[in-house]
Design an enzyme around this catalytic site. Structure first.
Site: not given
Lengths: 152, 751
Positions: B171, B337
């Site tokens: 992240m 992602m």
């Protein structure tokens, strides 16, 4: 007596042709799927037996396709969530026709209670909601006609 | 009779309209006879679903979704099968050490011996090589209290900023995206926006497999309002695209061009909200301010036709999705992602924010850029706590002197205690271990020997440095390298807070006693820290509640204020969303919005106030298209990408213990497009080699049109086929997050 035997033999031959023809057809219709069903029995499933759907696309293509097109299919609620694992060693009991109160109720208990309060007990869920059917943009109680799709 | 039947059916339809949307599972296990139900949060992804654990005779026997949490009682199939994981035979229940070095066997010892054995090399390294020679490698799965204490012990106690963790791998780009655009991390919207959106822009996310409960919520929104449009942009035609109106399959790594192309169309067709971006946005190129006209000129390079030549997306489709995005009443973007794990992950995040700022689809119900997270506590536990090498708590930066001074005052430290230079980010940390600069590492609640990129290179660090690991499962790959293994209590065996994607803090309460000799990781960390030499006054906590109390009050000195979320309140309520400054505050739905966000002064002249920026304005960045680090070429002609499957989570140390989940996906495979398979004479199940510049592995083939031609995919969960061995470790220059999503590979059949 001989004629009975002959009839039986002809019958057996005819049946063998039909079964053979069926497998030839299935293998032609689903060329990219290899069927392990002939090699395994459900209660003796090897560790590497993968997802149910790849075999059932061949062995029970309509059920497999119906599931795939249903809300359960879209949301990936896979076979084992209702039917358990073929070798019966998982957390969910293996059952081809799951008992609706516990299995459907695991997810739909609030809805089932509301239905029962409104309409009373009208048999199991599948009396009104056809098994494996319930596409995302249809009413859940309408039976679908036989699918014309063969892709999986 | 017919009328009666029709009425009956209509009634039935009305009654079931909402409830029958099955999807995720409400309670897959039926224990029966539960004596009590203990509230908690699911152990798996960042959705943060509330759960209730049924306890009978001191044992956890069943689990169901918490109807009062955002998931409204639903769980996905992984969450619904969490109970067997607790009692798995793979649990580690005694401390273990390797007395004779890395080649020795792990042997079971007492806690005292294990902790002393763990602490001594750290003490030695500190004395001989200084604070930069020790490190903590944490996790977005650790409880908030654990990450807070570890961060404080390292940065304030050992004066070492070598605190990083697996959120760097998932992240970090989203964090840097929010911070660069809005000044502060964490999204402004929440899951409630899903129920109000009229358009979804899902890019770089296979929501249906990675976040099934949220996908169900999106599908339900689409089902109840068929006019809602869903755009799924992904080089793979995943299950998520089954509910999409448009699936945009672009050439891997070209999404920056795609989004600039959308911005071009939005401005050319005057679909932008000039009032909004005129009032609330600055335009910036690099670090320099520019004006709207210059931005328009910059976008001249991204006409749909030019973008088509880069992305392989038809120009008409680009125009179509740009219109869909801009013309809706409210658009929610969701990404994961596919955007973050890229060498230009931060830029890609900025470009998503650009689209929202340009169109004004932000800070309104149903209009928000919402970054999805992969781990249950990366947001609350690591981002907010600041447990990364460059961060301090509540959005403060290590290299900002004022921020360091603030933290030194808040933690009662002598001035100058916190080291002024940022610590080692993940890649640099493992490289430092290989080089011998980092001599000892404490790995908590994660499995880097499976999850790091370029594994063959980076695991050398684990062979060199002294490794202490807290772990619950024997199957974790990292155990092979650990010198000390400390068995941590698992999930509902201890209590602690998780903070999920939507700024919601929820408490997992202790339902059962820790199995065997396992202990809560918070106790382990503090015992270890004191042995190494942390001043006990720095960590005077008796339990997790004490830590939370300090952390809660500390937050009041920042705009991440959640002082109102007391432990008692967390026990009573199924999660509260911050900012939440007082105990009677209900939690914030729309951040940066006057009258909703308590951090915006009630008398502020503007409705929207991006208080993270000095002038209160968000930034629209001029970010050009930049190709991936290793695109396909003549020698390595395919693009390899990786990701999750619904049945497994991360490295499958947990899901692999559940028979149903294991058998549904017993191992990794490689997805190949039928066109490519035909050219390479590959059929389903054939052993296929993927060979990259790092390594080669053999996977069984799965022929499917999920992947576009030229692209192959394998999931990363399988410890027997660790696809990360094939990936490079090139990372985003801003966020230092590696590019797991794209590398070049050869594909051929085993002859």
């Amino acid at each position: 007596m001989a004629s009975v035997k002959k009839t039986l033999l002809i019958g057996l031959f005819f049946a063998a042709v039909c079964v053979g023809g069926f497998f030839v057809y299935i293998n032609a219709a689903f060329p990219t799927v290899r069927c392990e069903a002939a090699k395994v029995t459900h209660l003796n499933a090897p560790e590497d037996l993968s997802d149910c759907a790849s075999c059932h696309a061949k062995t029970t293509p309509r059920d497999a396709q119906d599931w795939k097109e249903s809300k359960h299919g879209v949301l990936l609620v896979k076979c084992f969530v209702c039917h358990g694992q073929p070798d019966g060693k998982g957390a969910i009991p293996f059952n081809a026709k799951p008992e609706y109160k516990t299995v459907c109720g695991a997810c739909h208990e609030p809805a089932m209670n509301r239905m029962a309060a409104k309409y009373g007990e009208v048999g199991d869920c599948h009396t009104c909601h056809p098994r494996h059917q319930n596409p995302i943009h249809r009413n859940a109680f309408e039976a679908k006609t036989v699918t014309d799709k063969t892709s999986f | 009779m017919t009328i009666l039947r029709r009425d009956f059916l209509k009634g039935t339809a009305a009654a079931i309209a909402l409830s029958v949307l099955a999807g995720p599972v409400r309670a897959a296990q039926s224990g029966g006879g539960e004596e009590k139900w203990i509230k908690g949060v699911c152990r798996y992804c960042g959705t943060g679903c509330g759960v209730l654990v049924g306890v009978k005779g001191g044992k956890a026997v069943s689990i169901k979704g918490d109807p009062r949490n955002h998931n409204q009682g639903l769980l996905c199939l992984k969450g619904a099968m969490l109970i067997p994981v607790i009692y798995s035979e793979d649990r580690i229940l005694k401390p273990m050490i390797r007395k004779g070095g890395k080649n020795d066997q792990l042997t079971e010892v007492s806690w005292e011996e294990a902790l002393d054995f763990a602490a001594n090399p750290f003490k030695k390294a500190l004395a001989e090589a200084g604070p930069a020679s020790i490190a903590y490698y944490g996790s977005g799965q650790a409880l908030t209290e654990e990450s807070y204490v570890a961060n404080k012990m390292w940065k304030a106690g050992f004066k070492s900023n070598n605190v990083d963790g697996n959120p760097r791998l998932c992240m970090a780009s989203a964090v840097a995206g929010y911070i660069t655009t809005f000044g502060k991390d964490e999204p402004m919207g929440t899951y409630n926006d899903i129920d109000a959106a009229s358009c979804f822009f899902i890019i770089g996310s296979n929501t249906s497999e990675a976040h099934p409960v949220l996908f169900q919520r999106i599908a339900k929104r689409k089902e109840t309002s068929p006019d809602v449009k869903i755009i799924v942009a992904d080089p793979r035609r995943t299950n998520t695209s089954r509910i999409a109106d448009v699936h945009v399959s672009f050439k891997p790594g070209t999404d920056l061009a795609l989004m600039n192309g959308m911005a071009h169309v939005i401005i050319r067709e005057e679909l932008d909200d000039a009032r909004f971006h005129g009032k609330y946005c600055n335009f910036v190129k690099g670090n320099d301010p520019v004006n709207f006209e210059e931005y328009k000129k910059f976008l001249d390079d991204y006409t749909p036709e030019k973008v088509e030549s880069i992305t392989d997306v038809p120009a008409a489709t680009i125009v179509k999705i740009a219109r869909m995005f801009a013309e809706s009443k409210g658009t929610v973007s969701l990404w994961c992602m596919g955007i973050n794990q890229r060498v230009r992950g931060v830029w890609a995040n900025n470009l998503i924010h650009n689209l929202h700022l340009l169109t004004g689809h932000i800070c309104r119900p149903g209009a928000t850029p919402l970054s999805l997270t992969g781990q249950p506590n990366a947001c609350g536990g690591v981002r907010d706590v600041g447990a990364l090498a460059h961060l301090l708590p509540n959005g403060r930066m290590v290299e900002n002197e004022a921020h360091r001074k603030e933290m030194e005052a808040l933690w009662n430290l002598p001035p100058g205690t916190i080291a002024p230079k940022m610590g080692r980010h993940t890649i640099a940390l493992f490289e430092g271990m290989t080089a011998g600069d980092v001599k000892a590492v404490f790995i908590h609640c994660t499995n880097p020997a499976h999850t790091l990129p370029n594994l063959n290179k980076l695991t050398k660090g684990l062979q060199t440095a002294f490794v202490v690991q807290t772990e619950c499962f024997k199957t974790a790959e990292t155990l092979k390298y650990a010198d000390v293994v400390l068995p941590a209590a698992f999930w509902c065996e201890t209590d602690g807070v998780y903070g999920c994607t939507e700024r919601r803090y929820s408490l997992t309460e202790q339902a059962i006693k820790p199995l065997g000799e396992s202990r809560p990781a918070l106790e382990i960390l503090m015992d270890f820290g004191k042995r190494v030499g942390v001043d006990p006054k720095l960590i005077p906590y008796q339990n997790a509640s004490d830590v939370w109390e300090e952390w809660r009050l500390l937050s009041a000195k920042s705009v991440y204020n959640f002082a109102g979320i007391t432990r008692a309140r967390l026990k009573k309520e199924s999660g509260v969303k911050w900012p939440c400054p007082t105990e009677n505050h209900p939690g914030t739905y729309l951040r940066y919005v006057r009258d909703d966000d308590p951090m915006v002064p009630k008398d502020h002249p503007n409705k929207v106030f991006f208080y993270g920026k000095p002038d209160g304005k968000a930034v629209i960045f001029l970010r050009p298209y930049d190709p991936p680090f290793e695109p396909a070429d003549a020698e390595y002609p395919f693009v390899l990408t990786t990701g999750r499957v619904i049945d497994h989570w991360h490295t499958a140390t947990m899901t692999g213990t559940v028979p149903e989940l294991r058998k549904a996906y017993p191992g990794a495979y490689v997805e190949i497009n039928p066109e490519d398979a035909k050219k390479l004479s590959i059929v389903n199940g054939d052993p296929v080699v993927l060979e990259t510049r790092r390594d080669k592995l053999t996977f069984p083939a799965r022929i499917t049109d999920t992947c576009m031609p030229g692209l192959v995919f394998t999931p990363f969960f399988d410890p027997k086929l660790m696809v990360n061995k094939l990936f490079h470790d090139a990372a985003d220059p801003i966020s230092k997050e590696p590019e797991y999503k794209i590398c070049a590979t050869k594909v051929y059949k085993v002859s």
